[in-house]
Scaffold this motif. Structure first.
Motif, PDB file in Angstrom:
ATOM      1  N   CYS A  89      44.909  -9.636 -24.078  1.00  0.00           N
ATOM      2  CA  CYS A  89      44.412  -8.288 -23.767  1.00  0.00           C
ATOM      3  C   CYS A  89      43.952  -8.209 -22.311  1.00  0.00           C
ATOM      4  N   LYS A  90      44.236  -7.097 -21.672  1.00  0.00           N
ATOM      5  CA  LYS A  90      43.765  -6.839 -20.312  1.00  0.00           C
ATOM      6  C   LYS A  90      42.397  -6.178 -20.324  1.00  0.00           C
ATOM      7  N   PHE A  91      42.050  -5.587 -21.469  1.00  0.00           N
ATOM      8  CA  PHE A  91      40.764  -4.920 -21.625  1.00  0.00           C
ATOM      9  C   PHE A  91      40.159  -5.297 -22.967  1.00  0.00           C
ATOM     10  N   ALA A  92      38.855  -5.336 -22.995  1.00  0.00           N
ATOM     11  CA  ALA A  92      38.098  -5.524 -24.231  1.00  0.00           C
ATOM     12  C   ALA A  92      36.978  -4.499 -24.196  1.00  0.00           C
ATOM     13  N   GLY A  93      36.035  -4.611 -25.103  1.00  0.00           N
ATOM     14  CA  GLY A  93      34.948  -3.645 -25.054  1.00  0.00           C
ATOM     15  C   GLY A  93      34.074  -3.696 -26.277  1.00  0.00           C
ATOM     16  N   VAL A  94      33.444  -2.558 -26.544  1.00  0.00           N
ATOM     17  CA  VAL A  94      32.452  -2.465 -27.598  1.00  0.00           C
ATOM     18  C   VAL A  94      32.527  -1.080 -28.230  1.00  0.00           C
ATOM     19  N   THR A  95      32.218  -1.030 -29.521  1.00  0.00           N
ATOM     20  CA  THR A  95      32.283   0.221 -30.280  1.00  0.00           C
ATOM     21  C   THR A  95      31.007   0.420 -31.075  1.00  0.00           C
ATOM     22  N   VAL A  96      30.460   1.632 -31.030  1.00  0.00           N
ATOM     23  CA  VAL A  96      29.386   2.044 -31.946  1.00  0.00           C
ATOM     24  C   VAL A  96      30.033   2.963 -32.967  1.00  0.00           C
ATOM     25  N   HIS A  97      29.749   2.704 -34.251  1.00  0.00           N
ATOM     26  CA  HIS A  97      30.387   3.501 -35.296  1.00  0.00           C
ATOM     27  C   HIS A  97      29.447   3.708 -36.477  1.00  0.00           C
ATOM     28  N   LEU A  98      29.729   4.743 -37.240  1.00  0.00           N
ATOM     29  CA  LEU A  98      29.065   4.913 -38.528  1.00  0.00           C
ATOM     30  C   LEU A  98      29.646   3.890 -39.492  1.00  0.00           C
ATOM     31  N   VAL A  99      28.821   3.356 -40.368  1.00  0.00           N
ATOM     32  CA  VAL A  99      29.252   2.308 -41.280  1.00  0.00           C
ATOM     33  C   VAL A  99      29.826   2.922 -42.554  1.00  0.00           C
ATOM     34  N   THR A 100      30.967   2.372 -42.956  1.00  0.00           N
ATOM     35  CA  THR A 100      31.567   2.690 -44.253  1.00  0.00           C
ATOM     36  C   THR A 100      31.689   1.382 -45.039  1.00  0.00           C
ATOM     37  N   ALA A 101      32.166   1.479 -46.256  1.00  0.00           N
ATOM     38  CA  ALA A 101      32.267   0.279 -47.092  1.00  0.00           C
ATOM     39  C   ALA A 101      33.278  -0.719 -46.537  1.00  0.00           C
ATOM     40  N   GLU A 102      34.221  -0.264 -45.716  1.00  0.00           N
ATOM     41  CA  GLU A 102      35.202  -1.173 -45.129  1.00  0.00           C
ATOM     42  C   GLU A 102      34.617  -1.776 -43.857  1.00  0.00           C
ATOM     43  N   LEU A 103      34.672  -3.108 -43.746  1.00  0.00           N
ATOM     44  CA  LEU A 103      34.042  -3.830 -42.639  1.00  0.00           C
ATOM     45  C   LEU A 103      34.564  -3.363 -41.289  1.00  0.00           C
ATOM     46  N   ASP A 104      33.644  -3.019 -40.394  1.00  0.00           N
ATOM     47  CA  ASP A 104      33.958  -2.633 -39.018  1.00  0.00           C
ATOM     48  C   ASP A 104      34.922  -1.453 -38.936  1.00  0.00           C
ATOM     49  N   HIS A 105      34.757  -0.526 -39.850  1.00  0.00           N
ATOM     50  CA  HIS A 105      35.492   0.738 -39.815  1.00  0.00           C
ATOM     51  C   HIS A 105      34.465   1.860 -39.853  1.00  0.00           C
ATOM     52  N   GLY A 106      34.939   3.070 -39.902  1.00  0.00           N
ATOM     53  CA  GLY A 106      34.040   4.218 -39.923  1.00  0.00           C
ATOM     54  C   GLY A 106      34.182   5.005 -38.646  1.00  0.00           C
ATOM     55  N   PRO A 107      33.742   6.245 -38.667  1.00  0.00           N
ATOM     56  CA  PRO A 107      33.887   7.120 -37.507  1.00  0.00           C
ATOM     57  C   PRO A 107      33.258   6.518 -36.253  1.00  0.00           C
ATOM     58  N   ILE A 108      34.018   6.549 -35.154  1.00  0.00           N
ATOM     59  CA  ILE A 108      33.562   5.992 -33.883  1.00  0.00           C
ATOM     60  C   ILE A 108      32.642   7.000 -33.192  1.00  0.00           C
ATOM     61  N   LEU A 109      31.474   6.512 -32.768  1.00  0.00           N
ATOM     62  CA  LEU A 109      30.490   7.338 -32.074  1.00  0.00           C
ATOM     63  C   LEU A 109      30.556   7.171 -30.562  1.00  0.00           C
ATOM     64  N   ASP A 110      30.901   5.973 -30.101  1.00  0.00           N
ATOM     65  CA  ASP A 110      30.982   5.719 -28.665  1.00  0.00           C
ATOM     66  C   ASP A 110      31.722   4.403 -28.452  1.00  0.00           C
ATOM     67  N   GLN A 111      32.353   4.273 -27.291  1.00  0.00           N
ATOM     68  CA  GLN A 111      33.016   3.033 -26.901  1.00  0.00           C
ATOM     69  C   GLN A 111      32.837   2.824 -25.402  1.00  0.00           C
ATOM     70  N   ALA A 112      32.908   1.552 -24.994  1.00  0.00           N
ATOM     71  CA  ALA A 112      32.924   1.203 -23.576  1.00  0.00           C
ATOM     72  C   ALA A 112      33.976   0.122 -23.386  1.00  0.00           C
ATOM     73  N   VAL A 113      34.651   0.179 -22.254  1.00  0.00           N
ATOM     74  CA  VAL A 113      35.747  -0.732 -21.941  1.00  0.00           C
ATOM     75  C   VAL A 113      35.329  -1.648 -20.797  1.00  0.00           C
ATOM     76  N   VAL A 114      35.686  -2.926 -20.904  1.00  0.00           N
ATOM     77  CA  VAL A 114      35.492  -3.872 -19.803  1.00  0.00           C
ATOM     78  C   VAL A 114      36.805  -4.604 -19.574  1.00  0.00           C
ATOM     79  N   PRO A 115      37.072  -5.031 -18.329  1.00  0.00           N
ATOM     80  CA  PRO A 115      38.296  -5.784 -18.070  1.00  0.00           C
ATOM     81  C   PRO A 115      38.177  -7.208 -18.607  1.00  0.00           C
ATOM     82  N   VAL A 116      39.305  -7.765 -19.022  1.00  0.00           N
ATOM     83  CA  VAL A 116      39.384  -9.191 -19.327  1.00  0.00           C
ATOM     84  C   VAL A 116      39.939  -9.862 -18.069  1.00  0.00           C
ATOM     85  N   LEU A 117      39.143 -10.721 -17.469  1.00  0.00           N
ATOM     86  CA  LEU A 117      39.524 -11.360 -16.208  1.00  0.00           C
ATOM     87  C   LEU A 117      40.342 -12.624 -16.476  1.00  0.00           C
TER      88      LEU A 117
END
Length: 196
Positions: free
Chosen positions: A138-166
């Motif tokens: 990956c050339k980019f990675a990042g982080v996600t804030v989301h509402l939690v649902t029963a499925e692990l690491d899923h649910g509506p996304i509230l915010d994201q930020a992108v960082v470069p992979v060096l």
């Protein structure tokens, strides 16, 4: 007043970022919300010390002391519900809480349960996200804030930020770069939720 209950398992750096932002941005006056409690499933979670020093109520519920995941989640849910008010149910913020929650717990707090995950979801759910992003090229990675649902690491996304992979990144250096963004976007996402 809307109470925020933050769940942690370790150092609590995201919890501390939320607490500091709430104070700096005057959430009590502007948004009618405050961080009311920090709950950990580990007695040795370093974040508890920070919360206590800020005058925030803390509680430890050791998951190993419960006969089942369901029993722990019931007790955890009951501890959180003590911070519900007649006007407002508490907002539940997972901040490095290293437990997979049962569907019953998620349903109990549906629509008011948030999580932060160190990848650009839906990519790289689960663990070892930084190494997996590097291994995938990956050339980019990042982080996600989301509402939690029963499925692990899923649910509506509230915010994201992108960082470069060096080119010379390791999982640790990438994690450190992502963490700086976590501390910015998690408080921002919570403030937006509170303002709705």
């Amino acid at each position: 007043m809307k109470n925020i209950v933050i769940l942690i398992s370790g150092g609590g750096s995201n919890m501390a970022a939320i607490v500091r932002t709430a104070e700096r941005e005057h959430w009590e006056q502007r948004l009618g919300a405050r961080v009311a409690a920090v709950v950990s499933n580990r007695v040795d979670a370093k974040g508890l010390e920070f919360a206590k020093a800020q005058g925030i109520a803390t509680q430890v519920l050791d998951h190993k002391a419960f006969p089942s995941r369901e029993a722990f989640d019931q007790a955890l849910g009951d501890a959180i519900s003590r911070y519900d008010t007649p006007e407002q149910p508490a907002l539940v913020v997972l901040a490095g809480f290293m437990r997979i929650l049962t569907p019953a717990f998620v349903e109990r707090f549906a629509g008011r349960l948030t999580n932060i995950h160190p990848s650009l979801l839906p990519a790289f759910t689960g663990l070892h996200t930084h190494q997996r992003a590097i291994d995938a090229g990956c050339k980019f990675a990042g982080v996600t804030v989301h509402l939690v649902t029963a499925e692990l690491d899923h649910g509506p996304i509230l915010d994201q930020a992108v960082v470069p992979v060096l080119p010379d990144d390791t999982a640790d250096t990438l994690a450190a770069r992502v963490l700086t963004q976590e501390h910015l976007i998690y408080p921002r996402a919570i403030a937006r939720l509170l303002a709705v």
